[in-house]
Design a protein around this motif. Structure first.
Motif, mmCIF file in Angstrom:
data_model
loop_
_atom_site.group_PDB
_atom_site.id
_atom_site.type_symbol
_atom_site.label_atom_id
_atom_site.label_comp_id
_atom_site.label_asym_id
_atom_site.label_seq_id
_atom_site.Cartn_x
_atom_site.Cartn_y
_atom_site.Cartn_z
ATOM 1 N N SER A 156 0.726 -1.278 0.090
ATOM 2 C CA SER A 156 -0.087 0.129 -0.077
ATOM 3 C C SER A 156 0.699 1.091 0.094
ATOM 4 C CB SER A 156 -0.968 -0.110 1.137
ATOM 5 O OG SER A 156 -0.148 -0.030 2.430
ATOM 6 N N LYS A 157 1.987 1.174 0.651
ATOM 7 C CA LYS A 157 3.025 2.471 0.740
ATOM 8 C C LYS A 157 3.285 2.783 -0.764
ATOM 9 C CE LYS A 157 4.946 3.012 5.388
ATOM 10 N NZ LYS A 157 6.061 3.256 6.150
ATOM 11 N N ARG A 187 2.082 1.797 -3.509
ATOM 12 C CA ARG A 187 1.099 2.081 -4.466
ATOM 13 C C ARG A 187 0.519 3.441 -4.133
ATOM 14 N NH1 ARG A 187 -1.806 -1.995 -2.747
ATOM 15 N NH2 ARG A 187 -3.220 -0.842 -1.530
ATOM 16 N N ASN A 188 0.646 3.857 -2.922
ATOM 17 C CA ASN A 188 -0.288 5.164 -2.450
ATOM 18 C C ASN A 188 0.689 6.292 -2.923
ATOM 19 O OD1 ASN A 188 -2.422 4.195 -1.372
ATOM 20 N ND2 ASN A 188 -1.598 4.139 0.690
ATOM 21 N N ILE A 189 1.976 6.146 -3.048
ATOM 22 C CA ILE A 189 3.143 7.324 -3.286
ATOM 23 C C ILE A 189 2.951 7.198 -5.019
ATOM 24 C CG2 ILE A 189 5.447 7.696 -3.403
ATOM 25 C CD1 ILE A 189 5.733 6.695 -0.678
ATOM 26 N N LYS A 243 0.556 6.555 -7.084
ATOM 27 C CA LYS A 243 -0.887 7.240 -7.364
ATOM 28 C C LYS A 243 -0.728 8.757 -7.199
ATOM 29 C CE LYS A 243 -3.964 3.768 -6.534
ATOM 30 N NZ LYS A 243 -5.260 3.374 -5.374
ATOM 31 N N SER A 244 0.062 9.216 -6.131
ATOM 32 C CA SER A 244 0.060 10.565 -5.951
ATOM 33 C C SER A 244 1.022 11.242 -6.881
ATOM 34 C CB SER A 244 0.689 10.924 -4.521
ATOM 35 O OG SER A 244 2.100 10.392 -4.157
#
Length: 308
Positions: free
Chosen positions: A294-295, A297-299, A301-302
């Motif tokens: 998740s870490k 993936r989220n970075i 995406k941002s």
């Protein structure tokens, strides 16, 4: 330096005439290479530039992605040139360089996966001691040893192969590999064969055994632990296990293809399966880790949405 007893060039006999289809193959493989470079480079930059990802697990992942990038760059440019060429020959120095690069890639890959499994073992089985055990110094040492060990093993292998007197120059592969060169020797290859078994044992079998040992320990903790512990183990270990199985399958087929007669297998299938070991892993790992963690993936995406 290449010995004076060596041939000056090698013929890669596994290539087959594809006519005009070679341009389609070229575009497909070029697209794969660009995708591999883009995906691995993105994840390397994300991990290096974000302090929140400067944790042992992500640093070991960064080492893995660097190795995937290196291995792909060692193979694909040569492969693309050979696909468009009508004469599939490589010079002896380049053949030995390619041989070194691909074996070095495999050695670092398996050792890196073993180090990652040890890291997961400490995090899940010994959580209270994890921060004490996995210091910055120890992380740097493990990554350095991963690369230096593979470097030493491959340098010895290449020097032993280089000392052989060769009586042929036809390699039944689409790239140069060590065992194919050794088979061309008309001098004694006993030392090479013994060292080859040693190299397979300590570079592939030992890391795989260590990984399975740590997973047995992790499974014991999961069965006796809480639901949260099981979820943590599944989320962090599933990508690693999938990567290991994929890499092991490719390595197993590569060993079988090098040491046994595969003439009964269609040449097109042999061509693609011989590339599986060197293409699917660099393509699969960014998807496995980039989408599952998740870490990361989220970075990612941002970053994508920020550019848009």
């Amino acid at each position: 330096m290449i010995n004076s007893t060596q041939v000056s060039y090698f013929i890669l006999a596994a290539y087959f005439d594809t006519g005009l289809y070679k341009y389609i193959y070229f575009m497909v493989i070029m697209s794969l290479y660009m995708l591999i470079v883009g995906a691995n480079l993105l994840l390397i930059v994300v991990i290096c530039m974000n302090r929140s990802l400067h944790e042992p697990m992500y640093l070991f992942l960064c080492s893995l992605f660097v190795n995937e990038l290196y291995g792909s760059t060692g193979l694909f440019p040569s492969l693309l040139v050979q696909i468009l060429s009508d004469i599939h020959t490589v010079s002896a120095p380049f053949c030995f360089l390619l041989n070194f690069c691909l074996n070095f890639y495999a050695g670092v890959g398996f050792t890196n996966l073993a180090v990652m499994s040890f890291d997961r073992y400490l995090a899940i089985c010994c959580p209270l001691q994890y921060n004490i055990q996995m210091t910055s110094y120890k992380i740097a040492m493990l990554i350095a040893l991963t690369w230096l060990y593979a470097l030493l093993v491959c340098l010895i292998m290449i020097s032993l192969t280089n000392s052989l007197k060769l009586c042929g120059n036809i390699i039944e592969k689409v790239y140069c590999d060590n065992y194919s060169i050794v088979k061309l020797a008309c001098s004694d290859t006993t030392i090479n064969n013994i060292y080859g078994l040693f190299m397979i044992s300590f570079t592939i079998l030992c890391p795989v055994c260590l990984i399975f040992y740590t997973y047995i320990k992790i499974l014991k903790v999961c069965f006796s632990g809480s639901k949260q512990t099981r979820q943590k183990a599944v989320s962090t270990c599933t990508p690693h296990l999938a990567s290991l199985l994929n890499f092991s399958f490719g390595a197993f087929f590569e060993i079988v293809q090098s040491r046994f007669n595969m003439n009964h297998v269609p040449i097109v299938l042999r061509f693609f399966l011989s590339l599986y070991f060197l293409t699917c892993q660099p393509l699969l790992n960014p998807l496995l880790y980039g989408l599952n963690m998740s870490k990361i993936r989220n970075i990612c995406k941002s970053l994508v949405f920020a550019k848009m």
